[in-house]
Design an enzyme around this catalytic site. Structure first.
Site, PDB file in Angstrom:
ATOM      1  N   MET A   1       0.882  -1.172   0.000  1.00  0.00           N
ATOM      2  CA  MET A   1       0.000   0.000   0.000  1.00  0.00           C
ATOM      3  C   MET A   1       0.918   1.219   0.000  1.00  0.00           C
ATOM      4  O   MET A   1       1.019   1.958   0.978  1.00  0.00           O
ATOM      5  CB  MET A   1      -0.915  -0.042   1.232  1.00  0.00           C
ATOM      6  CG  MET A   1      -2.034  -1.064   1.077  1.00  0.00           C
ATOM      7  SD  MET A   1      -2.788  -1.521   2.650  1.00  0.00           S
ATOM      8  CE  MET A   1      -1.653  -2.804   3.147  1.00  0.00           C
TER       9      MET A   1
ATOM     10  N   MET B   1     -10.090  -5.171  -1.952  1.00  0.00           N
ATOM     11  CA  MET B   1     -10.132  -4.615  -0.598  1.00  0.00           C
ATOM     12  C   MET B   1     -11.587  -4.531  -0.149  1.00  0.00           C
ATOM     13  O   MET B   1     -12.419  -3.923  -0.826  1.00  0.00           O
ATOM     14  CB  MET B   1      -9.504  -3.222  -0.569  1.00  0.00           C
ATOM     15  CG  MET B   1      -7.991  -3.184  -0.761  1.00  0.00           C
ATOM     16  SD  MET B   1      -7.046  -4.141   0.444  1.00  0.00           S
ATOM     17  CE  MET B   1      -7.627  -3.454   1.994  1.00  0.00           C
TER      18      MET B   1
ATOM     19  N   ASP C   1      -9.645  -8.939   1.378  1.00  0.00           N
ATOM     20  CA  ASP C   1      -8.757  -8.382   2.393  1.00  0.00           C
ATOM     21  C   ASP C   1      -9.465  -7.300   3.210  1.00  0.00           C
ATOM     22  O   ASP C   1      -9.741  -6.212   2.699  1.00  0.00           O
ATOM     23  CB  ASP C   1      -7.516  -7.809   1.697  1.00  0.00           C
ATOM     24  CG  ASP C   1      -6.428  -7.429   2.673  1.00  0.00           C
ATOM     25  OD1 ASP C   1      -6.590  -7.678   3.879  1.00  0.00           O
ATOM     26  OD2 ASP C   1      -5.409  -6.872   2.216  1.00  0.00           O
TER      27      ASP C   1
HETATM   28  C1  DX5 Z   1      -5.697  -3.290   5.558  1.00  0.00           C
HETATM   29  C2  DX5 Z   1      -4.804  -4.470   5.256  1.00  0.00           C
HETATM   30  C3  DX5 Z   1      -5.374  -5.754   5.704  1.00  0.00           C
HETATM   31  C4  DX5 Z   1      -5.569  -5.856   7.195  1.00  0.00           C
HETATM   32  C5  DX5 Z   1      -6.677  -6.829   7.466  1.00  0.00           C
HETATM   33  O1  DX5 Z   1      -5.198  -2.160   4.972  1.00  0.00           O
HETATM   34  O2  DX5 Z   1      -4.568  -4.573   3.875  1.00  0.00           O
HETATM   35  O3  DX5 Z   1      -4.586  -6.846   5.238  1.00  0.00           O
HETATM   36  O4  DX5 Z   1      -4.415  -6.256   7.869  1.00  0.00           O
HETATM   37  O5  DX5 Z   1      -6.964  -6.806   8.818  1.00  0.00           O
HETATM   38  P1  DX5 Z   1      -8.338  -7.330   9.411  1.00  0.00           P
HETATM   39  O6  DX5 Z   1      -8.462  -8.766   8.979  1.00  0.00           O
HETATM   40  O7  DX5 Z   1      -8.154  -7.181  10.876  1.00  0.00           O
HETATM   41  O8  DX5 Z   1      -9.420  -6.474   8.839  1.00  0.00           O
HETATM   42 ZN    ZN Z   2      -3.567  -6.512   3.117  1.00  0.00          ZN
END
Ligand code: DX5
Ligand code: ZN
Length: 215
Positions: free
Chosen positions: A67, A136, A174
């Site tokens: 990211m 996402m 995700d």
């Molecule tokens: C968010 C990340 C995710 C995050 C998911 O920006 O890309 O991978 O770690 O965490 P949970 O499963 O706790 O939503």
């Molecule tokens: Zn992630």
């Protein structure tokens, strides 16, 4: 049966070696590693030196989710650090096709991630070139957020696109994946589930991973 990729963003960094051992002994398939730069997303996580050390603690594939802005500047360094799958965001790439080729030339599998506001149709011209699409299901930047239900429709749209092209692409979800919603996410067509808080804040992470794996 989906691929389970626990996100170490929710792990205890003071006990990172134990967390890696726990995942090694579990049915987790991949380690999901979230790299944030404070520019593409409003948060900073961890980067290359941490991933290099995690590499020495597991033989499971490292699924690195960038990211960050200008990911092309760092792709080679992540390959050297031991990433097996490198995922870049559509929203961060001016030359996405070139970035995908770069990742593959470096010997990694190429992933492309899209934010909740980004439509599936932006993927039509690269879908045959990638190994994985990360949809996402929260706005990127933080763990522990709530799953955005519209993602289920996007999974179906993406599944259709992949089938139309006869491509072989993993659909990774995700953000906000829980024991309660995992089954409907898989039923919609997801092949990879990322889970951060659901795994690491569980009293029995190994069992939680096993429960996700059984779905
Ligand atoms: C968010 C990340 C995710 C995050 C998911 O920006 O890309 O991978 O770690 O965490 P949970 O499963 O706790 O939503
Ligand atoms: Zn992630």
């Amino acid at each position: 049966m989906a691929i389970i990729a626990p996100s170490l963003l929710a792990s205890n960094f003071l006990r990172l070696e134990d967390e890696c051992k726990m995942l090694n002994h579990s049915e987790a398939d991949w380690f999901h590693l979230d790299v944030m730069d404070g520019r593409f997303v409003p948060n900073i996580s961890y980067g290359l030196p941490v991933i290099e050390q995690i590499r020495t603690a597991t033989t499971k594939p490292l699924d690195v989710h960038l990211m960050i802005e200008e990911p092309e500047k760092y792709a080679e360094a992540f390959a050297k650090a031991g990433a097996n799958i490198l995922t870049v965001h559509v929203e961060a790439c001016r030359n996405l096709h070139r970035n995908i080729q770069q990742i593959k030339d470096l010997g990694m599998k190429a992933g492309v991630a899209i934010n909740p506001h980004t439509p599936i149709h932006l993927l039509v011209d690269i879908i045959e070139d990638v190994d994985l699409i990360n949809l996402m299901s929260v706005n990127p930047g933080f763990g522990g957020q709530k799953f955005i239900p519209y993602t289920l429709k996007k999974i179906q749209q993406l599944k259709r696109l992949i089938a139309e092209r006869g491509a072989s692409v993993d659909i990774e979800i995700d953000g906000g994946v829980t024991i309660a919603n995992a089954q409907e996410i898989i039923d919609a067509g997801a092949t990879v589930l990322v889970a951060g808080n659901t795994v690491f804040k569980s009293a029995t992470p190994i069992e939680t991973i096993a429960t996700l794996k059984k779905m």
